[in-house]
Scaffold this active site. Structure first.
Site, PDB file in Angstrom:
ATOM      1  N   GLU A  50      -4.299   7.145  -4.206  1.00 38.71           N
ATOM      2  CA  GLU A  50      -4.789   6.591  -5.481  1.00 38.71           C
ATOM      3  C   GLU A  50      -6.179   7.106  -5.819  1.00 38.71           C
ATOM      4  OE1 GLU A  50      -4.527   2.300  -5.712  1.00 38.71           O
ATOM      5  OE2 GLU A  50      -2.533   2.371  -4.843  1.00 38.71           O
ATOM      6  N   ARG A  89       0.867  -1.189   0.000  1.00 42.24           N
ATOM      7  CA  ARG A  89       0.000   0.000   0.000  1.00 42.24           C
ATOM      8  C   ARG A  89       0.898   1.232   0.000  1.00 42.24           C
ATOM      9  NH1 ARG A  89      -3.413  -2.909  -1.452  1.00 42.24           N
ATOM     10  NH2 ARG A  89      -5.418  -3.422  -0.502  1.00 42.24           N
ATOM     11  N   HIS A 128      -1.763  -0.266  -9.950  1.00 36.63           N
ATOM     12  CA  HIS A 128      -2.319  -1.177  -8.932  1.00 36.63           C
ATOM     13  C   HIS A 128      -2.894  -2.456  -9.573  1.00 36.63           C
ATOM     14  CE1 HIS A 128      -4.106  -1.250  -4.618  1.00 36.63           C
ATOM     15  NE2 HIS A 128      -3.805  -2.472  -5.043  1.00 36.63           N
TER      16      HIS A 128
HETATM   17  N1  LIG Z   1      -0.754  -4.499  -5.232  1.00 38.55           N
HETATM   18  C1  LIG Z   1      -1.801  -5.273  -5.072  1.00 38.55           C
HETATM   19  O1  LIG Z   1      -2.664  -5.347  -5.928  1.00 38.55           O
HETATM   20  C2  LIG Z   1      -1.907  -6.105  -3.835  1.00 38.55           C
HETATM   21  C3  LIG Z   1      -2.418  -7.404  -3.957  1.00 38.55           C
HETATM   22  C4  LIG Z   1      -2.496  -8.184  -2.811  1.00 38.55           C
HETATM   23  C5  LIG Z   1      -2.103  -7.681  -1.573  1.00 38.55           C
HETATM   24  N2  LIG Z   1      -1.625  -6.409  -1.503  1.00 38.55           N
HETATM   25  C6  LIG Z   1      -1.183  -5.886  -0.191  1.00 38.55           C
HETATM   26  O2  LIG Z   1      -0.233  -6.794   0.344  1.00 38.55           O
HETATM   27  C7  LIG Z   1      -0.420  -6.882   1.752  1.00 38.55           C
HETATM   28  C8  LIG Z   1       0.149  -8.198   2.261  1.00 38.55           C
HETATM   29  O3  LIG Z   1      -0.688  -9.283   1.861  1.00 38.55           O
HETATM   30  P1  LIG Z   1      -0.454 -10.748   2.482  1.00 38.55           P
HETATM   31  O4  LIG Z   1      -1.545 -11.611   1.965  1.00 38.55           O
HETATM   32  O5  LIG Z   1       0.955 -11.166   2.297  1.00 38.55           O
HETATM   33  O6  LIG Z   1      -0.696 -10.425   4.016  1.00 38.55           O
HETATM   34  P2  LIG Z   1      -0.165 -11.251   5.296  1.00 38.55           P
HETATM   35  O7  LIG Z   1      -1.036 -10.834   6.419  1.00 38.55           O
HETATM   36  O8  LIG Z   1      -0.076 -12.698   4.956  1.00 38.55           O
HETATM   37  O9  LIG Z   1       1.323 -10.698   5.489  1.00 38.55           O
HETATM   38  C9  LIG Z   1       1.650  -9.515   6.152  1.00 38.55           C
HETATM   39  C10 LIG Z   1       2.823  -9.807   7.086  1.00 38.55           C
HETATM   40  O10 LIG Z   1       3.246  -8.593   7.692  1.00 38.55           O
HETATM   41  C11 LIG Z   1       3.493  -8.834   9.069  1.00 38.55           C
HETATM   42  N3  LIG Z   1       3.240  -7.568   9.790  1.00 38.55           N
HETATM   43  C12 LIG Z   1       2.062  -6.975   9.982  1.00 38.55           C
HETATM   44  N4  LIG Z   1       2.219  -5.803  10.645  1.00 38.55           N
HETATM   45  C13 LIG Z   1       3.548  -5.678  10.870  1.00 38.55           C
HETATM   46  C14 LIG Z   1       4.340  -4.688  11.493  1.00 38.55           C
HETATM   47  N5  LIG Z   1       3.789  -3.584  12.025  1.00 38.55           N
HETATM   48  N6  LIG Z   1       5.680  -4.874  11.543  1.00 38.55           N
HETATM   49  C15 LIG Z   1       6.225  -5.991  11.036  1.00 38.55           C
HETATM   50  N7  LIG Z   1       5.532  -6.948  10.410  1.00 38.55           N
HETATM   51  C16 LIG Z   1       4.203  -6.806  10.335  1.00 38.55           C
HETATM   52  C17 LIG Z   1       2.512  -9.928   9.471  1.00 38.55           C
HETATM   53  O11 LIG Z   1       2.968 -10.665  10.571  1.00 38.55           O
HETATM   54  C18 LIG Z   1       2.490 -10.780   8.208  1.00 38.55           C
HETATM   55  O12 LIG Z   1       3.475 -11.765   8.275  1.00 38.55           O
HETATM   56  C19 LIG Z   1      -1.935  -6.726   1.918  1.00 38.55           C
HETATM   57  O13 LIG Z   1      -2.257  -6.217   3.205  1.00 38.55           O
HETATM   58  C20 LIG Z   1      -2.329  -5.787   0.815  1.00 38.55           C
HETATM   59  O14 LIG Z   1      -2.441  -4.463   1.280  1.00 38.55           O
HETATM   60  C21 LIG Z   1      -1.531  -5.623  -2.604  1.00 38.55           C
END
Ligand SMILES: NC(=O)c1ccc[n+]([C@@H]2O[C@H](COP(=O)([O-])OP(=O)(O)OC[C@H]3O[C@@H](n4cnc5c(N)ncnc54)[C@H](O)[C@@H]3O)[C@@H](O)[C@H]2O)c1
Length: 316
Positions: free
Chosen positions: A265, A236, A283
């Site tokens: 965005e 994000r 995106h």
């Molecule tokens: N560009 C896109 O179109 C697109 C597509 C899918 C996901 N995303 C973004 O990717 C992000 C991640 O997706 P995911 O499925 O891997 O999520 P996830 O929850 O599996 O992974 C996130 C990781 O970050 C860690 N985390 C959370 N807060 C933290 C902090 N403050 N400090 C350190 N580590 C922390 C969590 O423990 C977890 O391991 C989503 O939240 C979404 O916003 C973007």
């Protein structure tokens, strides 16, 4: 029962809902639904399938008199005040896993495109300026033996780490939870954020956006980045202070950035357009037919589960 979908999504989920006898209505314009129309629609529906472009705050939630489930068509749910929704007895669901490979592939594409300066090189050819092979034309960077820093080693971060490892990178990661798979299978090291920024040649961001991660990369720590480093953000936009990133790119304090997401965005800071060391995508992290069809199905299945009194499949 009435289901409202805030934009046309791929058909598998819509067909499933119709087959189950639900009344489905879709906002069918190719733009985000105006807020007043959204408020009108949510007043009478039993479930909403929403996109990340819809801000679902207290005002909207208060209008949801009959709604039992908000199924977000995304894994990120920072567009929803989910704590308030939960307090109001509304289940919030997202679409994890089904988009992990697509997003990881895109992150890796951005890494490679930055490392090999692909957009710049392609633009030269298209401008009919390719005058033959040159020893120093678009010198880039190899991935082998580079330190690859993963910020947020969850589902997508882990898949990106696997891909980077296959390219010969050494994996280091910053995450609030230890990732046993990364440590045992990829010999990855978990480090503090500052150490990751100092040591990485490539950084790929996969954190969720929340109060803790808003502008997590900022003036204080972005200066730790190596001059030769690449930073990729497919998570994000708000996780990175874009003004500082622009300054770093402009003054060549980093090699390149690859962005799929932005702070405001679809508005993109105009300075980005003038920089040739940044790649700007609209995106499209989860934009593959496979992921989007499965996101549609999963959102529909979450709605069906909750409306039939069962547990949601993927509640947030
Ligand atoms: N560009 C896109 O179109 C697109 C597509 C899918 C996901 N995303 C973004 O990717 C992000 C991640 O997706 P995911 O499925 O891997 O999520 P996830 O929850 O599996 O992974 C996130 C990781 O970050 C860690 N985390 C959370 N807060 C933290 C902090 N403050 N400090 C350190 N580590 C922390 C969590 O423990 C977890 O391991 C989503 O939240 C979404 O916003 C973007």
């Amino acid at each position: 029962m009435k289901i409202f979908i805030t934009r046309e999504i791929p058909s598998p989920g819509i067909e499933l809902l119709k087959k189950k006898g639900y009344q489905v209505s879709v906002y069918n314009k190719d733009k985000p639904i105006p807020r007043k129309d959204f408020i009108n629609e949510v007043k009478n529906c039993d479930a909403v399938i929403s996109l990340l472009t819809e801000k679902i705050d207290k005002e909207i939630i208060d209008k949801m008199k009959y709604c039992k489930v908000i199924a977000n068509y995304a894994v990120g749910y920072n567009n929803i005040d989910f704590e308030y929704a939960q307090r109001k007895g509304i289940v919030v669901t997202n679409t994890p896993d089904v988009l992990t490979d697509s997003t990881a592939d895109l992150a890796m594409s951005l890494v490679l495109a930055c490392a090999r300066r692909i957009p710049e090189a392609e633009a030269l050819v298209r401008a009919r300026k390719f005058k033959g092979w040159k020893p120093q034309l678009f010198l880039g960077m190899e991935l082998r033996n580079k330190n690859f820093g993963i910020l947020g080693a969850g589902r997508i971060g882990t898949e990106v780490a696997k891909r980077a490892h296959a390219f010969g990178c050494k994996i280091i990661y910053y995450s609030d939870i230890k990732n046993n798979f990364l440590e045992t299978k990829l010999k990855a090291k978990r480090l503090s954020l500052n150490l990751i920024l100092k040591q990485s040649d490539i950084i790929s961001i996969h954190l969720p956006l929340n109060k803790k991660t808003y502008n997590l990369l900022n003036e204080t720590n972005l200066r730790f980045l190596k001059k030769s480093s690449i930073i990729v953000n497919t998570a994000r936009g708000e996780i990175v202070d874009e003004k500082v990133l622009i300054y770093m790119l402009k003054t060549k304090k980093i090699f390149a950035a690859g962005l799929d997401v932005y702070e405001d965005e679809p508005n993109i800071k105009k300075e980005f357009y003038n920089l040739d060391n940044v790649i700007l995508l609209p995106h499209i992290g989860s934009s593959t037919t496979e992921a989007r069809n499965n996101m549609s199905l999963l959102a529909a299945k979450n709605v069906i589960a909750v409306l039939s009194g069962k547990k949601a499949i993927t509640p947030v």
